[in-house]
Design a protein around this motif. Structure first.
Motif, PDB file in Angstrom:
ATOM      1  N   PRO A  90      50.166  32.108  27.214  1.00  0.00           N
ATOM      2  CA  PRO A  90      48.806  31.064  27.454  1.00  0.00           C
ATOM      3  C   PRO A  90      49.647  29.594  26.822  1.00  0.00           C
ATOM      4  CG  PRO A  90      47.782  32.545  26.961  1.00  0.00           C
ATOM      5  CD  PRO A  90      48.720  33.345  26.598  1.00  0.00           C
ATOM      6  N   ILE A  91      49.999  29.827  25.719  1.00  0.00           N
ATOM      7  CA  ILE A  91      51.043  28.836  24.784  1.00  0.00           C
ATOM      8  C   ILE A  91      52.435  28.278  25.806  1.00  0.00           C
ATOM      9  CG2 ILE A  91      52.663  28.333  22.517  1.00  0.00           C
ATOM     10  CD1 ILE A  91      50.045  29.274  21.733  1.00  0.00           C
ATOM     11  N   ALA A  92      53.172  29.777  25.475  1.00  0.00           N
ATOM     12  CA  ALA A  92      54.051  29.072  26.184  1.00  0.00           C
ATOM     13  C   ALA A  92      54.113  28.821  27.587  1.00  0.00           C
ATOM     14  CB  ALA A  92      55.239  30.882  26.750  1.00  0.00           C
ATOM     15  N   ALA A  93      53.716  29.126  28.422  1.00  0.00           N
ATOM     16  CA  ALA A  93      53.169  28.536  29.686  1.00  0.00           C
ATOM     17  C   ALA A  93      52.945  27.302  29.321  1.00  0.00           C
ATOM     18  CB  ALA A  93      52.286  29.541  30.376  1.00  0.00           C
ATOM     19  N   ALA A  94      52.144  26.631  28.462  1.00  0.00           N
ATOM     20  CA  ALA A  94      51.699  25.473  28.379  1.00  0.00           C
ATOM     21  C   ALA A  94      52.514  24.736  28.300  1.00  0.00           C
ATOM     22  CB  ALA A  94      50.673  25.280  27.183  1.00  0.00           C
ATOM     23  N   LEU A  95      53.729  25.239  27.299  1.00  0.00           N
ATOM     24  CA  LEU A  95      54.916  24.538  26.555  1.00  0.00           C
ATOM     25  C   LEU A  95      55.880  24.326  28.278  1.00  0.00           C
ATOM     26  CD1 LEU A  95      55.752  26.283  23.181  1.00  0.00           C
ATOM     27  CD2 LEU A  95      55.006  23.458  23.818  1.00  0.00           C
ATOM     28  N   ASP A  96      55.880  25.848  28.878  1.00  0.00           N
ATOM     29  CA  ASP A  96      56.798  25.612  29.644  1.00  0.00           C
ATOM     30  C   ASP A  96      56.210  24.068  31.179  1.00  0.00           C
ATOM     31  OD1 ASP A  96      58.548  27.461  29.029  1.00  0.00           O
ATOM     32  OD2 ASP A  96      57.626  28.839  29.824  1.00  0.00           O
ATOM     33  N   GLU A  97      54.567  23.847  31.020  1.00  0.00           N
ATOM     34  CA  GLU A  97      54.254  23.190  31.917  1.00  0.00           C
ATOM     35  C   GLU A  97      54.401  22.117  31.117  1.00  0.00           C
ATOM     36  OE1 GLU A  97      49.895  21.999  33.615  1.00  0.00           O
ATOM     37  OE2 GLU A  97      50.047  24.503  32.422  1.00  0.00           O
ATOM     38  N   PHE A 103      49.113  41.921  19.661  1.00  0.00           N
ATOM     39  CA  PHE A 103      47.978  40.801  20.618  1.00  0.00           C
ATOM     40  C   PHE A 103      48.682  39.143  19.776  1.00  0.00           C
ATOM     41  CE2 PHE A 103      44.368  38.324  19.374  1.00  0.00           C
ATOM     42  CZ  PHE A 103      43.164  38.662  20.615  1.00  0.00           C
ATOM     43  N   THR A 104      49.137  39.161  19.049  1.00  0.00           N
ATOM     44  CA  THR A 104      49.793  38.177  19.570  1.00  0.00           C
ATOM     45  C   THR A 104      50.334  37.922  20.943  1.00  0.00           C
ATOM     46  OG1 THR A 104      49.218  37.405  16.926  1.00  0.00           O
ATOM     47  CG2 THR A 104      50.983  36.009  18.515  1.00  0.00           C
ATOM     48  N   MET A 105      51.468  39.096  20.616  1.00  0.00           N
ATOM     49  CA  MET A 105      52.232  38.620  21.880  1.00  0.00           C
ATOM     50  C   MET A 105      51.591  38.506  23.009  1.00  0.00           C
ATOM     51  SD  MET A 105      56.180  37.795  20.374  1.00  0.00           S
ATOM     52  CE  MET A 105      57.043  38.504  21.492  1.00  0.00           C
ATOM     53  N   LYS A 106      50.696  39.571  23.481  1.00  0.00           N
ATOM     54  CA  LYS A 106      50.458  40.104  24.351  1.00  0.00           C
ATOM     55  C   LYS A 106      49.427  38.614  25.332  1.00  0.00           C
ATOM     56  CE  LYS A 106      48.335  43.675  27.049  1.00  0.00           C
ATOM     57  NZ  LYS A 106      48.886  44.882  27.955  1.00  0.00           N
ATOM     58  N   PHE A 107      48.451  38.171  24.036  1.00  0.00           N
ATOM     59  CA  PHE A 107      47.354  37.285  24.902  1.00  0.00           C
ATOM     60  C   PHE A 107      47.824  35.921  24.248  1.00  0.00           C
ATOM     61  CE2 PHE A 107      45.298  42.032  24.297  1.00  0.00           C
ATOM     62  CZ  PHE A 107      44.980  42.139  25.463  1.00  0.00           C
ATOM     63  N   VAL A 108      47.656  35.646  23.394  1.00  0.00           N
ATOM     64  CA  VAL A 108      47.874  34.059  22.490  1.00  0.00           C
ATOM     65  C   VAL A 108      49.226  33.763  22.736  1.00  0.00           C
ATOM     66  CG1 VAL A 108      48.249  32.782  20.240  1.00  0.00           C
ATOM     67  CG2 VAL A 108      46.457  34.609  20.416  1.00  0.00           C
ATOM     68  N   TRP A 109      50.290  34.524  22.876  1.00  0.00           N
ATOM     69  CA  TRP A 109      51.941  33.873  22.976  1.00  0.00           C
ATOM     70  C   TRP A 109      51.752  32.947  24.424  1.00  0.00           C
ATOM     71  CZ3 TRP A 109      54.940  31.349  20.405  1.00  0.00           C
ATOM     72  CH2 TRP A 109      56.094  30.959  20.552  1.00  0.00           C
TER      73      TRP A 109
END
Length: 156
Positions: free
Chosen positions: A28-35, A20-26
């Motif tokens: 957006p966090i990775a995208a925010a970090l990349d942004e 669940f974390t890998m599919k739904f939580v991670w």
């Protein structure tokens, strides 16, 4: 339930949580970090670009300042040269005027000297005639003796 069953259930729950974390939580966090990383990189790039522009602008300002100083120095040199030329021309004109004044004064002095000599000659001739008249005790006719008087003038 035994410890093995509990452990298996906890592993299944953990795997579900990880999935669940890998599919739904991670994502957006990775995208925010990349942004965020992209924004930081863009900010650093803009800062480097601004720094390069500042250096270029500083060089341009220094070049324009140097050109302005050179132009001012050139104009000052031209003004000094023009002033010197005007002074030399004024000196030349003053020298010419002085020479003209001296020549005019010399010519006037010559004329005055000539006039004075003529007046003196006439006075000496008159005095000579009066003296001769006094010596001879008789009157001398100036019209008759004009040639004699002229020759006497030239001799004096």
């Amino acid at each position: 339930m035994s410890i093995t069953g509990t452990l298996i259930v906890q592993m299944i729950v953990f795997l579900i949580l990880v999935g669940f974390t890998m599919k739904f939580v991670w994502p957006p966090i990775a995208a925010a970090l990349d942004e965020r990383a992209q924004k930081i990189a863009a900010g650093l790039s803009a800062a480097d670009k601004a720094k390069a522009e500042l250096v270029a602008a500083d060089k341009k300002v220094q070049a324009e300042l140097s050109a302005a100083k050179d132009s001012a120095a050139k104009r000052l040199a031209d003004a000094e040269r023009l002033a010197q030329q005007l002074v030399e021309e004024a000196k030349a004109r003053a020298s010419e005027e002085g020479a003209k004044i001296v020549a005019a004064a010399h010519a006037e002095a010559q004329q005055e000297s000539t006039k004075a000599r003529e007046v003196l000659r006439e006075q000496v001739a008159v005095l000579a005639v009066k003296g001769a008249e006094a010596i001879l005790k008789r009157e001398v006719n100036a019209g008759v003796h004009a040639e004699l008087l002229t020759r006497l003038k030239t001799e004096l």
